[in-house]
Design an enzyme around this catalytic site. Structure first.
Site, PDB file in Angstrom:
ATOM      1  N   HIS A  47       0.833  -1.199   0.000  1.00 53.80           N
ATOM      2  CA  HIS A  47       0.000   0.000   0.000  1.00 53.80           C
ATOM      3  C   HIS A  47       0.870   1.253   0.000  1.00 53.80           C
ATOM      4  CE1 HIS A  47      -3.173   2.551   2.361  1.00 53.80           C
ATOM      5  NE2 HIS A  47      -3.197   2.816   1.073  1.00 53.80           N
ATOM      6  N   GLU A  75       2.309   1.906  -3.436  1.00 55.38           N
ATOM      7  CA  GLU A  75       1.293   2.507  -4.318  1.00 55.38           C
ATOM      8  C   GLU A  75       1.261   4.022  -4.145  1.00 55.38           C
ATOM      9  OE1 GLU A  75      -2.931   3.908  -3.729  1.00 55.38           O
ATOM     10  OE2 GLU A  75      -2.931   1.760  -3.245  1.00 55.38           O
ATOM     11  N   HIS A  76       1.316   4.494  -2.916  1.00 55.94           N
ATOM     12  CA  HIS A  76       1.335   5.935  -2.652  1.00 55.94           C
ATOM     13  C   HIS A  76       2.610   6.578  -3.190  1.00 55.94           C
ATOM     14  CE1 HIS A  76      -1.935   6.826   0.466  1.00 55.94           C
ATOM     15  NE2 HIS A  76      -2.156   5.590   0.079  1.00 55.94           N
ATOM     16  N   GLU A 120      -4.452   7.988   7.206  1.00 58.71           N
ATOM     17  CA  GLU A 120      -5.431   7.090   6.602  1.00 58.71           C
ATOM     18  C   GLU A 120      -5.749   5.934   7.545  1.00 58.71           C
ATOM     19  OE1 GLU A 120      -5.839   4.380   2.551  1.00 58.71           O
ATOM     20  OE2 GLU A 120      -4.450   6.078   2.587  1.00 58.71           O
TER      21      GLU A 120
END
Length: 841
Positions: free
Chosen positions: A55, A58-59, A136
């Site tokens: 994850h 991806e950022h 997040e």
């Protein structure tokens, strides 16, 4: 090869020299193009020592690459084109996708391949982005669906990767460590290459052009073979019942099924099952449970699926009666599954399903098509129906062969359990039993709007309150917009929620028929929108008139309850999105005085005072007859004289919507209305919005690390147009966010003064070129026309604004920014916090 005239023909796949798998969808006549990349690696493939690494990567890919800085990369580029983009890391794949004007597809792909193949992975950027992931994580730690899935993982099989924590946070991502950096680079090398990636492209370009673009992407990626990954078996605790404490969310019952060893055609079989399980057709499961006052809605979710193994969840939103009878609800769902799995259901349900899928793809946007076809086994004309039927039989047999895990969520106090990720208050409970009920299930009624029998004829006369806009759309689309205006200064949330509830099953059936039905509460006005397959719209409008004028009695009770629930913030929906849902009402209804209660007599009185106006666009003249007949039965009276527009006032209004709910995060919206209604003013603000959008995101999200939900844009809500700034933050207060927004606007004044003239001229020219919706983009064209009418302009307003954009100079944008910064037309702030001490009403 797939074309826009054949929406249900599956696009064929080719493999390019470096291993990139490609599917192309030429869409002749479209003004938009889209790309979707699926990397076959996700959170379960990351090193177990570093949860969230996939994850996190991806950022990081959006934060600069070898040939493009973060300010020049894919995100600001697509935003500058007025397009849309996103990315998603799932358990076994990661998707990157965007849609933008077709002539910009190649430039978008250049940025996409460079960020995938050559990311900078700058250490300073990693430190800053880790704080974004931390924000997040904190938001997701309050999200009801996230917590439910975490609880299911803990209860189903704690040894399986599904039970693990994969979102990532500050503690699991030690970016300062050499070992972590080696793992990050190793993961990227192992999976971000052509052999591990699929590319789907859709656009108006000829097939040869799309093929050439795909070959360029293949050449830009490293060449390695596909990595095969093993999956451990999934086991389920038999007959387990659990309760999860969720204090700020609507109660729900979840039936979870752990499935394993299913064939590949279980994927379309699950979509088929989901369509019917969630069906709101008369006689279906949802309607029968709703009529029994046990449940409000039913849906099927698949939080995990890979290689024939997964977790399938039937989620129910119970009523108070249903909360007291969970075993009865569980048994009803299982009994319906037994009924549905009977061979006698296949043929009639399958024929209806084919019509539904065909209609959903007809005239779908490019990105919508790609997201459908990224699954290679998605239903198409050449699907193996026998294999799907067999997979459905095996699927339902597994679901019925072992009692599901049942998870009940409510406010009941439960003990905190030890987890490695999201905090859970969870406890096991003894399974409840009930006496089986003979539900007498029947085949759900067919959707009449899927095969409308429209008798075409031209209208003898039409109401002047309904504006007709041609020509006929050649792709068969149409749009009908209706707006009812009420007296200023009152709102009617209980009654609007009554109608929303009453229209729930109607909207579902319309969606199946290819028509998006939306009912909006704009405070002192209500709006009904019907957009999509033109032939179905007259019948839908005619059939729902009775619902609008006289909803069933149960809808008034539920409407009041929904209005009360809506007045309190919850963890069911992202906080900033809840504020966005309220904003339109607050813009036109500053006092927010509650109006009539949810009662049939109150609704009847309200309709007597309502005045309506509307727009019909894209319909053939031969459809004017049935559409006009339906319009004649509308409640209220036609608006023959436009409502006078009030002048903007320089007042700063603050709406504290926190209520009694204590939320761990702050959400803040600032809406700045246009100071005047001229085309030049609107043109200046729209261009300014494009110039500052990427800077605002970079400043507040990346540099200040306020949170992961940050954006700004020019937008319109009902008749109100202006600039919107939005932030959700786990660390900053509303006052602090406001200070940052004001400082950003002040700094933007300096940057604008120093900006090169050619940059401003190019931005204005590009905005002008793209502002008027293309004739081939019916949705955008209809939306622009309706927004123009709502704001009191003529339909050709976009042409006027586009022309004004071409004449803009730096001074025009300076004036616009000054008016924005000094609140010349007032400001409207919405937050789950109180207003500053001074300057706000």
């Amino acid at each position: 090869m797939h074309s826009s005239a054949d929406p249900v023909q599956q696009p064929s796949q080719t493999i390019l020299p470096n291993g990139l798998r490609v599917r192309l969808i030429p869409l002749l006549g479209s003004s938009q193009a889209a790309a979707l990349v699926r990397v076959h690696a996700g959170s379960h493939d990351a090193p177990s020592a570093y949860p969230g690494l996939a994850h996190f990567l991806e950022h990081l890919l959006f934060l600069g690459s070898r040939n493009y800085t973060a300010a020049e990369g894919l995100m600001p580029f697509v935003q500058g084109c007025g397009g849309q983009l996103n990315a998603s890391t799932r358990e076994r794949h990661t998707d990157f996708f965007f849609q933008l004007p077709a002539d910009q597809l190649e430039e978008g792909l250049r940025r996409l391949v460079d960020m995938l193949a050559n990311p900078l992975l700058d250490p300073g950027a990693q430190l800053r982005e880790r704080e974004v992931l931390q924000a997040e994580y904190q938001a997701r730690a309050q999200d009801a669906e996230t917590l439910c899935d975490a609880a299911l993982g803990h209860a189903l099989d704690p040894t399986h990767p599904f039970a693990g924590f994969h979102a990532g946070n500050r503690d699991t991502l030690p970016v300062e460590d050499v070992a972590f950096q080696e793992a990050l680079l190793g993961y990227h090398r192992r999976f971000y290459h052509a052999g591990q990636i699929e590319l789907l492209l859709a656009g108006p370009q000829h097939e040869e052009v799309l093929q050439c673009l795909a070959e360029q992407m293949d050449a830009g990626l490293a060449s390695h073979p596909l990595v095969r990954r093993e999956v451990p078996p999934m086991r389920c605790k038999a007959n387990g019942w659990f309760r999860l404490q969720l204090s700020n969310a609507q109660p729900r019952h979840l039936l979870a099924f752990a499935l394993d060893g299913l064939p590949e055609h279980a994927v379309p079989a699950l979509d088929y099952l989901s369509t019917w399980l969630a069906s709101e057709a008369p006689g279906g499961l949802t309607q029968r449970l709703r009529d029994a006052e046990l449940c409000q809605s039913v849906k099927l979710r698949i939080p995990y699926w890979y290689a024939g193994q997964g977790v399938v969840v039937v989620e129910l939103l119970p009523t108070e009666l249903g909360m007291a009878a969970p075993a009865e609800l569980v048994e009803a769902v299982l009994d319906w599954l037994r009924f549905f799995s009977d061979d006698a259901r296949w043929q009639p349900c399958h024929e209806e399903y084919q019509r539904i899928r065909h209609r959903s793809l007809q005239n779908a946007e490019p990105l919508t098509r790609l997201r459908y076809w990224v699954d290679p086994l998605a239903w198409s004309l050449n699907s193996e129906e026998a294999a799907i039927k067999q997979a459905l039989s095996l699927l339902t047999a597994q679901m019925l062969g072992c009692a599901p895990l049942v998870l009940i969520t409510d406010k009941t106090s439960c003990p905190a359990i030890e987890t490695s990720g999201f905090p859970l208050c969870l406890q096991s409970e003894p399974p409840q039993q009930t006496v089986p009920t003979d539900w007498g299930w029947q085949q759900p009624a067919v959707n009449p709007w899927l095969k409308p029998e429209l008798l075409r004829y031209e209208a003898a006369d039409t109401s002047p309150a309904l504006r007709w806009q041609g020509p006929e759309d050649m792709s068969g689309q149409g749009a009908l917009f209706l707006r009812w205006q009420f007296m200023r200064g009152e709102s009617f949330p209980a009654l609007s929620h009554t109608l929303m509830h009453a229209l729930q099953s109607v909207a579902w059936a319309a969606q199946q028929a290819g028509v998006a039905l939306r009912f909006e509460d704009l405070g002192d006005a209500w709006c009904l929108r019907l957009e999509g397959f033109a032939e179905a719209i007259p019948a839908i409008l005619s059939d729902i008139m009775a619902v609008l004028s006289a909803p069933p009695a149960a809808a008034f009770t539920e409407g009041q309850a929904l209005a009360d629930r809506d007045a309190a913030l919850s963890s069911d929906v992202m906080l900033v999105r809840q504020l966005l849902n309220r904003l339109p009402r607050l813009l036109t209804d500053p006092t927010a005085v509650p109006g009539l209660t949810a009662a049939s007599s109150s609704l009847a009185r309200l309709w007597q005072t309502a005045q309506w106006q509307g727009l019909a666009i894209g319909f053939a003249s031969s459809m004017s007859g049935p559409l006009t007949d339906a319009v004649h039965t509308l409640p209220g009276t036609p608006m023959l004289v436009p409502v006078a527009r009030s002048m903007p006032v320089t007042v700063k209004r603050w709406h504290d919507v926190s209520g009694a709910a204590a939320m761990p995060e702050t959400a803040f919206l600032l809406f700045c209305p246009l100071p005047d209604r001229t085309a030049k003013c609107e043109a200046s603000w729209r261009v300014l919005g494009r110039l500052i959008e990427a800077d605002f995101f970079r400043r507040l999200r990346s540099e200040l690390q306020l949170g992961y939900a940050v954006f700004s844009r020019f937008c319109q809500f009902g008749e109100e147009a202006g600039m919107l700034f939005a932030v959700q933050s786990p660390t900053a207060s509303a006052n602090e966010i406001l200070d940052h927004v004001e400082q950003f606007l002040s700094d933007s004044t300096v940057k604008l003064a120093e900006q090169d003239d050619d940059v401003i001229e190019r931005a204005a020219r590009q905005a002008s070129d793209r502002h008027v919706a293309s004739a081939s983009d019916f949705r955008a064209q209809a939306e622009q026309a309706w927004q123009s009418l709502q704001a009191g302009h003529e339909i050709d307003r976009p042409i006027e604004v586009a022309a004004a954009m071409r004449t803009l100079q730096r001074q025009d944008l300076t004036v616009a920014l000054e008016a924005l910064r000094l609140a010349r037309a007032g400001w409207v702030a919405v937050a789950n916090a109180s207003a500053p001490d001074a300057g706000w009403t």
